[in-house]
Design an enzyme around this catalytic site. Structure first.
Site, PDB file in Angstrom:
ATOM      1  CG  ASN A 122      -2.005   0.958   1.230  1.00 43.80           C
ATOM      2  OD1 ASN A 122      -1.823   2.104   0.833  1.00 43.80           O
ATOM      3  ND2 ASN A 122      -3.177   0.526   1.646  1.00 43.80           N
ATOM      4  CG  HIS A 181      -8.467  -1.643 -10.874  1.00 34.30           C
ATOM      5  ND1 HIS A 181      -7.982  -1.397 -12.131  1.00 34.30           N
ATOM      6  CD2 HIS A 181      -8.226  -2.949 -10.633  1.00 34.30           C
ATOM      7  CE1 HIS A 181      -7.453  -2.500 -12.612  1.00 34.30           C
ATOM      8  NE2 HIS A 181      -7.599  -3.459 -11.728  1.00 34.30           N
ATOM      9  CG  HIS A 234      -8.599  -2.389  -4.815  1.00 35.22           C
ATOM     10  ND1 HIS A 234      -9.575  -1.520  -5.258  1.00 35.22           N
ATOM     11  CD2 HIS A 234      -8.180  -1.862  -3.633  1.00 35.22           C
ATOM     12  CE1 HIS A 234      -9.722  -0.523  -4.405  1.00 35.22           C
ATOM     13  NE2 HIS A 234      -8.894  -0.704  -3.415  1.00 35.22           N
ATOM     14  CD  GLN A 283      -6.978  -1.310   1.568  1.00 36.92           C
ATOM     15  OE1 GLN A 283      -6.021  -1.034   2.294  1.00 36.92           O
ATOM     16  NE2 GLN A 283      -8.005  -0.494   1.419  1.00 36.92           N
ATOM     17  CG  HIS A 331     -12.835 -12.731  11.346  1.00 37.41           C
ATOM     18  ND1 HIS A 331     -13.916 -12.303  12.075  1.00 37.41           N
ATOM     19  CD2 HIS A 331     -12.136 -11.602  11.057  1.00 37.41           C
ATOM     20  CE1 HIS A 331     -13.871 -10.982  12.221  1.00 37.41           C
ATOM     21  NE2 HIS A 331     -12.802 -10.532  11.610  1.00 37.41           N
ATOM     22  CE  LYS A 360     -29.916   0.468  10.905  1.00 34.88           C
ATOM     23  NZ  LYS A 360     -31.032   1.067  11.672  1.00 34.88           N
ATOM     24  CG  PHE A 361     -27.672   6.405   7.506  1.00 34.52           C
ATOM     25  CD1 PHE A 361     -26.491   7.026   7.118  1.00 34.52           C
ATOM     26  CD2 PHE A 361     -28.759   6.470   6.651  1.00 34.52           C
ATOM     27  CE1 PHE A 361     -26.397   7.695   5.912  1.00 34.52           C
ATOM     28  CE2 PHE A 361     -28.675   7.138   5.435  1.00 34.52           C
ATOM     29  CZ  PHE A 361     -27.492   7.751   5.069  1.00 34.52           C
ATOM     30  CD  GLU A 373     -28.970   2.411  14.638  1.00 30.64           C
ATOM     31  OE1 GLU A 373     -28.881   3.540  15.170  1.00 30.64           O
ATOM     32  OE2 GLU A 373     -29.931   2.063  13.951  1.00 30.64           O
TER      33      GLU A 373
HETATM   34  O1  LIG Z   1     -35.271   7.467  13.215  1.00 29.73           O
HETATM   35  P1  LIG Z   1     -34.721   8.081  11.954  1.00 29.73           P
HETATM   36  O2  LIG Z   1     -34.242   9.487  12.130  1.00 29.73           O
HETATM   37  O3  LIG Z   1     -35.656   7.926  10.776  1.00 29.73           O
HETATM   38  O4  LIG Z   1     -33.450   7.182  11.567  1.00 29.73           O
HETATM   39  C1  LIG Z   1     -32.119   7.429  11.916  1.00 29.73           C
HETATM   40  O5  LIG Z   1     -31.857   7.212  13.291  1.00 29.73           O
HETATM   41  C2  LIG Z   1     -32.075   5.891  13.790  1.00 29.73           C
HETATM   42  C3  LIG Z   1     -31.618   5.827  15.226  1.00 29.73           C
HETATM   43  O6  LIG Z   1     -30.255   6.136  15.350  1.00 29.73           O
HETATM   44  C4  LIG Z   1     -31.352   4.835  12.948  1.00 29.73           C
HETATM   45  O7  LIG Z   1     -31.814   3.554  13.336  1.00 29.73           O
HETATM   46  C5  LIG Z   1     -31.609   5.034  11.453  1.00 29.73           C
HETATM   47  O8  LIG Z   1     -30.798   4.130  10.710  1.00 29.73           O
HETATM   48  C6  LIG Z   1     -31.280   6.478  11.074  1.00 29.73           C
HETATM   49  O9  LIG Z   1     -31.490   6.709   9.703  1.00 29.73           O
HETATM   50  O1  LIG Z   2      -7.154   2.332   2.124  1.00 32.98           O
HETATM   51  P1  LIG Z   2      -8.234   3.076   1.389  1.00 32.98           P
HETATM   52  O2  LIG Z   2      -8.958   2.216   0.372  1.00 32.98           O
HETATM   53  O3  LIG Z   2      -7.770   4.376   0.826  1.00 32.98           O
HETATM   54  O4  LIG Z   2      -9.303   3.465   2.503  1.00 32.98           O
HETATM   55  C1  LIG Z   2     -10.449   2.742   2.870  1.00 32.98           C
HETATM   56  O5  LIG Z   2     -10.153   1.544   3.587  1.00 32.98           O
HETATM   57  C2  LIG Z   2      -9.463   1.710   4.824  1.00 32.98           C
HETATM   58  C3  LIG Z   2      -9.353   0.357   5.492  1.00 32.98           C
HETATM   59  O6  LIG Z   2     -10.628  -0.208   5.752  1.00 32.98           O
HETATM   60  C4  LIG Z   2     -10.149   2.713   5.743  1.00 32.98           C
HETATM   61  O7  LIG Z   2      -9.310   2.998   6.847  1.00 32.98           O
HETATM   62  C5  LIG Z   2     -10.502   4.015   5.016  1.00 32.98           C
HETATM   63  O8  LIG Z   2     -11.283   4.831   5.871  1.00 32.98           O
HETATM   64  C6  LIG Z   2     -11.280   3.672   3.738  1.00 32.98           C
HETATM   65  O9  LIG Z   2     -11.639   4.847   3.040  1.00 32.98           O
END
Ligand SMILES: O=P(O)(O)O[C@H]1O[C@H](CO)[C@@H](O)[C@H](O)[C@H]1O
Ligand SMILES: O=P(O)(O)O[C@H]1O[C@H](CO)[C@@H](O)[C@H](O)[C@H]1O
Lengths: 354, 354
Positions: A78, A170, A172, A174, A287, A317-318, A323
């Protein structure tokens, strides 16, 4: 009064690999489907782009190194490694004294593995023979890195899609090898060891046979591997791929296992792409046994796929708020997600169009 | 050979609240600054929008309920609660038997708190008296929800910005109260209790005084609170706000504490907005004593801010790949992040322009 039913009622499920819980809110899946079905992404990616710094014969991001004109896979260090091989030893504080500032020097080596010379393919669109070359490269890297005296663990992973922080289209993955066993694999090894010492059997062998019998959460399988949406899945379409019989690591893989891994990698990712007719983003990670000699008696080769999409190619999903601050949460049950992935074709939508 | 220096060399730091580690790669912060400084976002949000379903007098998302014509804050039950008050009791499996399918019914109540009737303000732009109303609403909700016999824990949080999954720009937060203590706060309480039983003092009191003395990671403070980028920060500009002396929960807040909380909430978020001249996204959450009577002797009121931005209004840190599968990772050190936040003004860039 209806009795408790985990297909209907809010509940928590326990992940025996980590000992943590996820909140499941199945009643919310009855909300009207707000995300619309997206159009397939326009598919005019070129096979080769002179500006692709992972492309064969091209200059890399730092401008000074040129890639060879590789034909299948290509592995290199890298250009901006998160770990170095020559960190001086040292530490601040001691956790056993309850010190509040605790830091410890670490070493490692970070590698990048290009899966194909072509810019316009993803794992889901690659052939099993081509993916077999990827598996061979993983096996090689695992063996080579484990011979370095300062390496204790080899973490193989793939970030697919810009939604998953991947800045280069591309294909790939890591490989970050490290002088210690990182948090997540260390926790899993401890839980596998605890289970075996109490029960005398292996957790993921017992789990694979339970899931094969039930079928409810199975996505697909072959001779060596079983792919399921695990009972304790956090991400909407999370998938766990495990060997049905315990194999500690790549070190014990034969021809059949390597071939079957290429096969299941293609089939799972192809189903993903077909689910929302899009190049389905995810982080995948393997793993297996650490390379410092520990865990050989309990480690069990498995792959996690953590994909963020929820309802369509653009509705994700956020993992935020509750969370991040309290506990993982999902709406769709693992059983619903598995049924949807089972219904997906293993012929990629881009090939089906041809 | 230079000795180990955590400002220079890759290392892991330990979070004593969770017992987990984060990988820090300070040498990578020397990479050329790739993200450019962004322009301030165009600021033509209207104060009122009839389609804003959190707006005063407007119809909510389900179309049947109308919001009152509220003047400061407004609290109501989430229209799509992740938890319900009437889940039937029940369970599947038993973790003590090493069962692999373990699920347990849970109950709860999810509330939404509008911070202001105005659509075009954020916490960072609100006045201390206006934020005091938010604090008062939190205190009220915590007290009211804790009286419900099925509630054990009240999680207060805010998701700010679409990057953090917030689909409605109206300034608001959420309150998810639950019949169990969720993973993250439960882990913190266990670690606080362990520290106190071994040392006889309180972890976050010791930590606050250590940070006040050093100053290196301090962002700002007032009589009651200290805001720092914690030594073990995971997110690039993560901030921990804690009371300098242990206060278990809102139950023990007096006038001074409430006023000071409004003050520090504004000042931290204002610095955030000024850092990249943008409405800085984050998830904020409050950890305090559960409402089931446990943890009163060790719980210590604190707030976490988890913001994703790394280099500019559009360049974020992704928690993917290695982070999801192995261990949290950061480049910028906590000390560098704190210095940058300390250098930010507490006058919001939108007010400075006027
Ligand atoms: O409840 P909201 O604002 O629609 O949703 C947001 O907050 C929630 C609680 O952190 C999360 O579960 C959702 O993924 C997020 O989009
Ligand atoms: O190494 P990259 O592809 O630039 O970066 C990506 O993978 C890494 C390893 O999961 C993360 O730390 C970075 O936040 C992500 O953007």
């Amino acid at each position: 009064d209806s009795p408790f039913d985990y297909a209907e009622h809010p509940h928590r499920r326990r992940n025996p690999l980590t000992g943590t819980y996820v909140l499941v809110s199945p009643h919310r899946a009855k909300r009207p489907w707000q995300g619309s079905q997206e159009e397939p992404p326009s598919d005019n990616r070129p096979e080769y782009d002179p500006d692709d710094y992972l492309g064969p014969g091209n200059s890399r991001v730092n401008g000074t190194v040129k890639n060879p004109d590789y034909k299948d896979t290509f592995v290199f260090d890298n250009d901006f490694q998160a770990l170095l091989s020559d960190t001086p030893d040292g530490a601040v504080g001691n956790p056993d004294n309850d010190d509040l500032l605790v830091a410890r020097a670490v070493k490692g080596k970070c590698r990048v593995l290009c899966f194909s010379p072509k810019l316009n393919v993803t794992v889901a669109e690659m052939s099993v023979p081509a993916l077999r070359k990827v598996v061979d490269a993983w096996v090689d890297e695992y063996a080579t890195l484990s011979k370095l005296d300062y390496i204790a663990h080899v973490q193989i992973f793939e970030n697919k899609g810009s939604m998953m922080g991947c800045s280069n289209a591309h294909p790939h993955g890591q490989i970050w090898s490290s002088s210690w066993i990182p948090e997540a694999p260390a926790t899993v090894l401890a839980n596998l060891a605890g289970y075996t010492s109490r029960k005398g059997t292996h957790l993921l062998e017992d789990y694979a046979s339970l899931e094969e019998k039930s079928g409810e959460r199975v996505v697909c399988s072959n001779t060596t591997f079983l792919a399921v949406v695990p009972f304790w899945a956090v991400w909407p379409f999370e998938v766990l791929v495990m060997t049905k019989k315990r194999i500690p690591s790549f070190e014990s893989f034969g021809e059949q296992e390597k071939e079957d891994l290429a096969d299941i990698y293609r089939r799972v990712t192809c189903r993903y792409d077909n689910l929302f007719t899009t190049l389905f983003p995810y982080s995948m990670g393997i793993h297996q046994a650490p390379t410092d000699g520990t865990g050989q008696d309990v480690a069990h080769f498995h792959m996690h796929f953590y994909p963020p999409l929820l309802r369509s190619a653009t509705v994700r999903k956020f993992m935020v708020g509750f969370e991040l601050l309290a506990e993982a949460q999902r709406d769709l049950t693992a059983e619903q997600a598995a049924a949807r992935l089972r219904a997906c074709s293993e012929v990629h939508f881009n090939d089906a169009k041809k």
